[in-house]
Design a protein around this motif. Structure first.
Motif, mmCIF file in Angstrom:
data_model
loop_
_atom_site.group_PDB
_atom_site.id
_atom_site.type_symbol
_atom_site.label_atom_id
_atom_site.label_comp_id
_atom_site.label_asym_id
_atom_site.label_seq_id
_atom_site.Cartn_x
_atom_site.Cartn_y
_atom_site.Cartn_z
ATOM 1 N N ASP A 107 0.809 -1.233 0.000
ATOM 2 C CA ASP A 107 0.000 0.000 0.000
ATOM 3 C C ASP A 107 0.839 1.278 0.000
ATOM 4 O O ASP A 107 0.672 2.151 0.864
ATOM 5 N N ASP A 109 0.605 3.968 -1.612
ATOM 6 C CA ASP A 109 -0.173 5.206 -1.692
ATOM 7 C C ASP A 109 -0.617 5.696 -0.318
ATOM 8 O O ASP A 109 -0.924 6.874 -0.148
ATOM 9 N N ASP A 110 -0.650 4.801 0.652
ATOM 10 C CA ASP A 110 -1.063 5.163 2.003
ATOM 11 C C ASP A 110 0.096 5.669 2.862
ATOM 12 O O ASP A 110 -0.118 6.075 4.005
ATOM 13 N N ARG A 116 7.225 7.252 1.192
ATOM 14 C CA ARG A 116 6.937 6.764 -0.169
ATOM 15 C C ARG A 116 8.131 7.052 -1.085
ATOM 16 O O ARG A 116 8.514 6.221 -1.902
#
Length: 184
Positions: A107, A109-110, A116
Protein backbone atom coordinates in the motif's frame (compact mmCIF):
# COMPACT_ATOMS: atom_id res chain seq x y z
CA UNK A 1 27.90 -9.06 -0.36
CA UNK A 2 26.44 -12.55 -0.40
CA UNK A 3 23.56 -13.62 -2.63
CA UNK A 4 21.58 -16.77 -2.02
CA UNK A 5 20.24 -19.51 -4.28
CA UNK A 6 16.63 -18.67 -3.42
CA UNK A 7 14.91 -15.48 -4.49
CA UNK A 8 14.76 -13.44 -1.28
CA UNK A 9 11.84 -11.02 -0.94
CA UNK A 10 11.27 -8.54 1.87
CA UNK A 11 7.64 -7.56 2.37
CA UNK A 12 7.51 -4.06 3.85
CA UNK A 13 4.62 -2.11 5.28
CA UNK A 14 2.27 -1.92 8.22
CA UNK A 15 0.71 -5.31 7.51
CA UNK A 16 3.90 -7.09 6.44
CA UNK A 17 3.87 -9.73 9.20
CA UNK A 18 0.24 -10.61 8.44
CA UNK A 19 0.91 -10.92 4.71
CA UNK A 20 4.14 -12.91 5.16
CA UNK A 21 2.45 -15.39 7.49
CA UNK A 22 -0.34 -15.80 4.93
CA UNK A 23 2.19 -16.72 2.24
CA UNK A 24 3.57 -19.64 4.25
CA UNK A 25 2.48 -22.90 2.71
CA UNK A 26 2.27 -21.64 -0.86
CA UNK A 27 4.09 -23.85 -3.32
CA UNK A 28 7.80 -22.95 -3.49
CA UNK A 29 7.47 -20.22 -0.83
CA UNK A 30 9.16 -20.29 2.56
CA UNK A 31 7.84 -17.50 4.80
CA UNK A 32 9.92 -16.32 7.76
CA UNK A 33 8.56 -13.87 10.32
CA UNK A 34 10.94 -11.68 12.26
CA UNK A 35 8.83 -11.32 15.36
CA UNK A 36 11.06 -10.30 18.26
CA UNK A 37 14.19 -11.90 16.81
CA UNK A 38 17.25 -9.81 15.93
CA UNK A 39 17.87 -9.23 12.23
CA UNK A 40 21.01 -11.42 12.28
CA UNK A 41 18.95 -14.39 13.44
CA UNK A 42 16.45 -13.85 10.64
CA UNK A 43 19.35 -13.64 8.17
CA UNK A 44 20.58 -17.02 9.39
CA UNK A 45 17.10 -18.52 8.88
CA UNK A 46 16.85 -16.97 5.42
CA UNK A 47 20.31 -18.30 4.49
CA UNK A 48 19.35 -21.85 5.48
CA UNK A 49 15.94 -21.82 3.81
CA UNK A 50 15.45 -23.80 0.66
CA UNK A 51 12.64 -22.69 -1.64
CA UNK A 52 12.17 -20.80 -4.86
CA UNK A 53 11.05 -17.77 -2.84
CA UNK A 54 12.09 -16.95 0.70
CA UNK A 55 9.82 -14.18 1.93
CA UNK A 56 10.33 -12.30 5.19
CA UNK A 57 9.62 -9.03 6.96
CA UNK A 58 13.08 -8.19 8.34
CA UNK A 59 14.23 -5.33 6.11
CA UNK A 60 18.03 -5.02 6.34
CA UNK A 61 17.77 -1.33 5.39
CA UNK A 62 14.91 -0.48 7.77
CA UNK A 63 17.08 1.68 10.05
CA UNK A 64 18.61 3.47 7.06
CA UNK A 65 15.18 4.12 5.54
CA UNK A 66 13.80 5.38 8.84
CA UNK A 67 16.81 7.63 9.39
CA UNK A 68 16.60 8.96 5.81
CA UNK A 69 12.93 9.83 6.29
CA UNK A 70 13.63 11.46 9.66
CA UNK A 71 16.61 13.37 8.20
CA UNK A 72 14.51 14.93 5.43
CA UNK A 73 11.46 15.45 7.64
CA UNK A 74 13.66 17.30 10.15
CA UNK A 75 13.06 14.77 12.94
CA UNK A 76 16.54 13.26 13.25
CA UNK A 77 19.48 14.20 15.43
CA UNK A 78 22.59 15.35 13.62
CA UNK A 79 24.49 12.36 12.31
CA UNK A 80 21.63 9.88 12.79
CA UNK A 81 21.45 8.96 9.12
CA UNK A 82 25.20 8.51 8.87
CA UNK A 83 25.21 6.23 11.94
CA UNK A 84 22.38 4.12 10.45
CA UNK A 85 24.29 3.84 7.17
CA UNK A 86 27.52 2.74 8.83
CA UNK A 87 25.65 0.24 11.03
CA UNK A 88 23.94 -1.26 7.97
CA UNK A 89 27.23 -1.44 6.07
CA UNK A 90 28.88 -3.24 8.99
CA UNK A 91 25.99 -5.74 9.06
CA UNK A 92 26.17 -6.29 5.31
CA UNK A 93 29.96 -6.71 5.33
CA UNK A 94 29.80 -9.25 8.16
CA UNK A 95 26.82 -10.95 6.46
CA UNK A 96 24.65 -10.51 9.54
CA UNK A 97 22.40 -8.74 7.03
CA UNK A 98 21.69 -9.69 3.42
CA UNK A 99 20.08 -7.45 0.82
CA UNK A 100 16.98 -9.06 -0.65
CA UNK A 101 16.51 -9.69 -4.33
CA UNK A 102 13.24 -7.75 -4.15
CA UNK A 103 11.15 -5.55 -1.92
CA UNK A 104 7.35 -5.76 -2.08
CA UNK A 105 6.02 -2.52 -0.61
CA UNK A 106 2.49 -2.79 0.74
CA UNK A 107 0.00 0.00 0.00
CA UNK A 108 2.57 2.66 -0.95
CA UNK A 109 -0.17 5.21 -1.69
CA UNK A 110 -1.06 5.16 2.00
CA UNK A 111 2.49 6.04 3.10
CA UNK A 112 3.60 9.49 4.18
CA UNK A 113 5.25 11.33 1.25
CA UNK A 114 8.87 11.07 2.41
CA UNK A 115 8.46 7.37 3.27
CA UNK A 116 6.94 6.76 -0.17
CA UNK A 117 9.95 8.55 -1.72
CA UNK A 118 12.27 6.21 0.19
CA UNK A 119 10.63 3.14 -1.34
CA UNK A 120 9.61 4.30 -4.80
CA UNK A 121 12.29 6.95 -5.32
CA UNK A 122 15.49 6.04 -3.52
CA UNK A 123 15.35 2.24 -3.55
CA UNK A 124 13.53 1.93 -6.87
CA UNK A 125 15.93 4.48 -8.36
CA UNK A 126 18.89 2.32 -7.35
CA UNK A 127 17.39 -0.87 -8.82
CA UNK A 128 14.10 -0.17 -10.64
CA UNK A 129 12.82 -3.72 -11.01
CA UNK A 130 13.75 -4.68 -7.45
CA UNK A 131 10.93 -2.71 -5.76
CA UNK A 132 7.34 -3.73 -6.45
CA UNK A 133 4.25 -2.07 -4.97
CA UNK A 134 1.30 -4.28 -3.99
CA UNK A 135 -1.93 -4.08 -2.04
CA UNK A 136 -1.62 -5.42 1.51
CA UNK A 137 -3.35 -8.72 0.74
CA UNK A 138 -1.88 -12.20 0.61
CA UNK A 139 -3.38 -12.96 -2.82
CA UNK A 140 -2.00 -9.71 -4.29
CA UNK A 141 1.50 -10.33 -2.95
CA UNK A 142 1.40 -13.97 -4.13
CA UNK A 143 0.52 -12.70 -7.60
CA UNK A 144 3.29 -10.10 -7.41
CA UNK A 145 5.82 -12.85 -6.61
CA UNK A 146 4.88 -14.58 -9.85
CA UNK A 147 5.51 -11.43 -11.87
CA UNK A 148 8.80 -10.16 -10.45
CA UNK A 149 11.00 -9.06 -13.34
CA UNK A 150 14.71 -9.64 -13.64
CA UNK A 151 16.81 -6.53 -13.68
CA UNK A 152 19.89 -4.77 -12.48
CA UNK A 153 21.01 -5.79 -8.98
CA UNK A 154 21.62 -3.21 -6.27
CA UNK A 155 24.49 -0.80 -6.99
CA UNK A 156 27.90 -2.47 -7.30
CA UNK A 157 29.38 0.23 -5.07
CA UNK A 158 26.97 -0.37 -2.22
CA UNK A 159 29.09 1.60 0.25
CA UNK A 160 29.23 4.62 -2.01
CA UNK A 161 25.52 4.41 -2.75
CA UNK A 162 24.53 4.19 0.91
CA UNK A 163 26.96 6.91 1.99
CA UNK A 164 25.56 9.18 -0.72
CA UNK A 165 21.99 8.95 0.60
CA UNK A 166 22.17 12.24 2.56
CA UNK A 167 22.46 13.97 -0.83
CA UNK A 168 19.42 12.20 -2.30
CA UNK A 169 16.55 14.63 -1.73
CA UNK A 170 12.86 13.60 -1.74
CA UNK A 171 10.88 14.91 -4.73
CA UNK A 172 14.13 15.29 -6.67
CA UNK A 173 15.18 11.65 -6.99
CA UNK A 174 16.01 10.92 -10.61
CA UNK A 175 15.68 14.50 -11.87
CA UNK A 176 18.38 15.94 -14.15
CA UNK A 177 21.20 17.55 -12.20
CA UNK A 178 20.52 15.56 -9.04
CA UNK A 179 22.98 12.97 -7.71
CA UNK A 180 22.51 9.73 -9.57
CA UNK A 181 21.34 6.89 -7.37
CA UNK A 182 23.00 4.43 -9.70
CA UNK A 183 26.38 6.08 -9.57
CA UNK A 184 26.46 6.62 -5.82
Amino acid sequence: MRRLGSTVVVVAGDRAAEVVSGLDGLHNVRAILRGERPAAEVTESVSRASATYVVHDADPLAEVGGAWVDFFDGNAPTGGLEVAIETALAGLRSERLILPDYYVVLDPDDLAPTRRHWWLGVLAGAAPTRVAPAPAAVASVAETLGHLAAGRWWPADLEGWLRGLPKVVPDRVGLPGEPSLRGL
